[in-house]
Write a protein that holds these residues in place. Structure first.
Motif, PDB file in Angstrom:
ATOM      1  N   THR A   1       4.916  12.699   9.051  1.00 55.15           N
ATOM      2  CA  THR A   1       4.133  11.543   8.653  1.00 55.15           C
ATOM      3  C   THR A   1       4.961  10.265   8.657  1.00 55.15           C
ATOM      4  OG1 THR A   1       2.502  10.825   7.022  1.00 55.15           O
ATOM      5  CG2 THR A   1       4.584  11.632   6.164  1.00 55.15           C
ATOM      6  N   GLY A   2       4.291   9.131   8.793  1.00 55.97           N
ATOM      7  CA  GLY A   2       4.965   7.837   8.763  1.00 55.97           C
ATOM      8  C   GLY A   2       5.552   7.466  10.113  1.00 55.97           C
ATOM      9  N   TYR A   3       6.226   6.311  10.140  1.00 55.27           N
ATOM     10  CA  TYR A   3       6.773   5.781  11.383  1.00 55.27           C
ATOM     11  C   TYR A   3       8.299   5.757  11.410  1.00 55.27           C
ATOM     12  CZ  TYR A   3       2.098   4.477  12.834  1.00 55.27           C
ATOM     13  OH  TYR A   3       0.779   4.524  13.212  1.00 55.27           O
ATOM     14  N   GLY A   4       8.949   6.445  10.479  1.00 54.40           N
ATOM     15  CA  GLY A   4      10.399   6.508  10.493  1.00 54.40           C
ATOM     16  C   GLY A   4      10.921   7.348  11.642  1.00 54.40           C
ATOM     17  N   ALA A   5      11.943   6.850  12.341  1.00 54.97           N
ATOM     18  CA  ALA A   5      12.558   7.588  13.441  1.00 54.97           C
ATOM     19  C   ALA A   5      13.597   8.559  12.891  1.00 54.97           C
ATOM     20  CB  ALA A   5      13.178   6.615  14.436  1.00 54.97           C
ATOM     21  N   GLU A   6      14.458   9.092  13.772  1.00 49.52           N
ATOM     22  CA  GLU A   6      15.357  10.177  13.369  1.00 49.52           C
ATOM     23  C   GLU A   6      16.391   9.742  12.333  1.00 49.52           C
ATOM     24  OE1 GLU A   6      18.529   9.839  17.087  1.00 49.52           O
ATOM     25  OE2 GLU A   6      17.204  11.559  16.893  1.00 49.52           O
ATOM     26  N   ASP A   7      16.639   8.445  12.206  1.00 46.33           N
ATOM     27  CA  ASP A   7      17.551   7.968  11.163  1.00 46.33           C
ATOM     28  C   ASP A   7      16.799   7.214  10.074  1.00 46.33           C
ATOM     29  OD1 ASP A   7      16.830   5.785  12.641  1.00 46.33           O
ATOM     30  OD2 ASP A   7      18.816   4.867  12.627  1.00 46.33           O
ATOM     31  N   GLY A   8      15.489   7.418  10.011  1.00 43.36           N
ATOM     32  CA  GLY A   8      14.683   6.569   9.140  1.00 43.36           C
ATOM     33  C   GLY A   8      13.791   7.316   8.171  1.00 43.36           C
ATOM     34  N   ILE A   9      13.017   6.539   7.443  1.00 40.59           N
ATOM     35  CA  ILE A   9      12.112   7.024   6.422  1.00 40.59           C
ATOM     36  C   ILE A   9      10.730   6.428   6.686  1.00 40.59           C
ATOM     37  CG2 ILE A   9      11.594   7.031   3.945  1.00 40.59           C
ATOM     38  CD1 ILE A   9      14.625   6.598   3.483  1.00 40.59           C
ATOM     39  N   GLY A  10       9.710   7.233   6.530  1.00 37.32           N
ATOM     40  CA  GLY A  10       8.333   6.753   6.639  1.00 37.32           C
ATOM     41  C   GLY A  10       7.499   7.363   5.527  1.00 37.32           C
ATOM     42  N   GLY A  11       6.372   6.764   5.241  1.00 42.64           N
ATOM     43  CA  GLY A  11       5.525   7.312   4.196  1.00 42.64           C
ATOM     44  C   GLY A  11       4.165   6.668   4.194  1.00 42.64           C
ATOM     45  N   ASN A  12       3.240   7.272   3.449  1.00 43.97           N
ATOM     46  CA  ASN A  12       1.912   6.711   3.347  1.00 43.97           C
ATOM     47  C   ASN A  12       1.203   7.214   2.100  1.00 43.97           C
ATOM     48  OD1 ASN A  12       0.176   9.156   3.962  1.00 43.97           O
ATOM     49  ND2 ASN A  12       1.440   9.103   5.808  1.00 43.97           N
ATOM     50  N   VAL A  13       0.143   6.526   1.744  1.00 43.92           N
ATOM     51  CA  VAL A  13      -0.820   7.006   0.757  1.00 43.92           C
ATOM     52  C   VAL A  13      -2.176   7.036   1.445  1.00 43.92           C
ATOM     53  CG1 VAL A  13       0.450   6.157  -1.241  1.00 43.92           C
ATOM     54  CG2 VAL A  13      -1.218   4.662  -0.121  1.00 43.92           C
ATOM     55  N   HIS A  14      -3.068   7.916   0.967  1.00 44.34           N
ATOM     56  CA  HIS A  14      -4.375   8.018   1.597  1.00 44.34           C
ATOM     57  C   HIS A  14      -5.458   8.247   0.563  1.00 44.34           C
ATOM     58  CE1 HIS A  14      -4.045  12.402   1.012  1.00 44.34           C
ATOM     59  NE2 HIS A  14      -5.363  12.408   1.165  1.00 44.34           N
ATOM     60  N   ALA A  15      -6.673   7.893   0.931  1.00 44.51           N
ATOM     61  CA  ALA A  15      -7.872   8.211   0.148  1.00 44.51           C
ATOM     62  C   ALA A  15      -8.957   8.614   1.132  1.00 44.51           C
ATOM     63  CB  ALA A  15      -8.317   7.014  -0.677  1.00 44.51           C
ATOM     64  N   THR A  16      -9.585   9.771   0.890  1.00 38.04           N
ATOM     65  CA  THR A  16     -10.561  10.343   1.817  1.00 38.04           C
ATOM     66  C   THR A  16     -11.836  10.714   1.075  1.00 38.04           C
ATOM     67  OG1 THR A  16      -8.800  11.218   3.237  1.00 38.04           O
ATOM     68  CG2 THR A  16     -10.979  12.209   3.468  1.00 38.04           C
ATOM     69  N   TRP A  17     -12.959  10.484   1.719  1.00 37.73           N
ATOM     70  CA  TRP A  17     -14.273  10.778   1.153  1.00 37.73           C
ATOM     71  C   TRP A  17     -15.095  11.515   2.195  1.00 37.73           C
ATOM     72  CZ3 TRP A  17     -18.941   7.766   2.455  1.00 37.73           C
ATOM     73  CH2 TRP A  17     -20.051   8.100   1.658  1.00 37.73           C
TER      74      TRP A  17
END
Length: 300
Positions: free
Chosen positions: A64-80
């Protein structure tokens, strides 16, 4: 009141979609550029109902997220998910570390609405399930290896805990919590604008755990399949379909496989919206549970 507060949060995320992209991007200026944003749009997937990176119903091998091999990515979500006789809500967060490890948490609420009274549970009776997951990429890279034959392959675990143990026992379920393992393979054919993903999940979950685990028909972990195909109409819009097979453990009600037809739009690398038509089949004796799926995701 609690329900209103939760969905105020959902609509607040939706309102962010109306902000200028540059203004919203400033919210993530605290993240060093060398640590995030290394992937192409949509290649990390969106958030599944269970919080992992993938499609709406199926988990992918991507992180998940857009972090590459030396990076960090993350997200929050809400689904209905709005169905004729039920309503399913999910929200959570996930983080991708070094494009190698994904950690996720999610909470699901399965609201029986008026159907709760017909089932003898009471008006608006709601099952709640918490999910904690981990995914590890083993080999391949869906983006940088897309010219070769090797897909990206990952393994994962999800532990699920339901808050309605007494009801689950009454309908024939064996447990109110369970742990699932899966192996996922995802392949991006960039020149053809096509993404294909397949996952095998070992599970005994009833309705993905919303009605517990195991039952009077079967109490063993069995392999089930999750498949996704997506076609990139543009760099920020993908359309496709998914299927998810499921065990049929409970004698009081048959359980059908799930499928959807979806469109996911990445407004930018911080906001995406997914809409789908879903067919969840029969749920707790109520047939033809088909309806609208809408998910909002914000992250980096």
């Amino acid at each position: 009141m609690a329900r209103s507060l939760k969905w105020l949060t959902v609509w607040a995320v939706g309102a962010l979609c109306l902000l200028p992209q540059a203004a919203f991007a400033q919210a993530f200026d605290w993240v060093p550029e060398s640590r995030t944003g290394g992937k192409l749009l949509l290649t990390g997937g969106v958030s599944t109902l269970e919080g992992s990176g993938g499609g709406g119903l199926a988990t992918w091998a991507t992180t998940t997220g857009y972090g590459a091999e030396d990076g960090i990515g993350g997200n929050v979500h809400a689904t209905w998910v709005n169905l004729p006789d039920y309503e399913l809500r999910s929200w959570g967060a996930a983080v991708g570390l070094w494009d190698r490890v994904e950690l996720s948490v999610a909470r699901q609420e399965f609201d029986t609405g008026d159907t709760g009274a017909a089932l003898g549970l009471g008006q608006g009776f709601t099952f709640t399930q918490d999910i904690v997951g981990v995914k590890v990429r083993l080999l391949g890279d869906a983006v940088y290896d897309q010219a070769g034959w090797m897909p990206q392959v990952a393994v994962g675990l999800q532990h699920k805990s339901n808050d309605q143990g007494a009801i689950i026992t009454a309908v024939g379920g064996k447990d109110d919590e369970g742990t699932e393992a899966y192996v996922a393979a995802t392949k991006l054919f960039l020149a053809q604008s096509l993404l294909v993903s397949g996952t095998v999940r070992w599970t005994d979950a009833n309705q993905t755990g919303l009605l517990g685990f195991g039952g009077d028909r079967n109490d063993d972990l069995e392999p089930q399949f999750e498949g996704s195909v997506g076609y990139l109409l543009s760099r920020n819009l993908v359309v496709g379909a998914e299927v998810r097979t499921k065990p049929d453990n409970l004698g009081f009600a048959g359980e059908d496989d799930w499928l959807n037809v979806y469109a996911a739009w990445a407004i930018n690398k911080h906001l995406s919206v997914t809409a789908a038509w879903v067919d969840l089949g029969s749920i707790a004796t109520f047939e033809n549970q088909r309806g609208l799926y809408l998910s909002l995701q914000a992250g980096f």
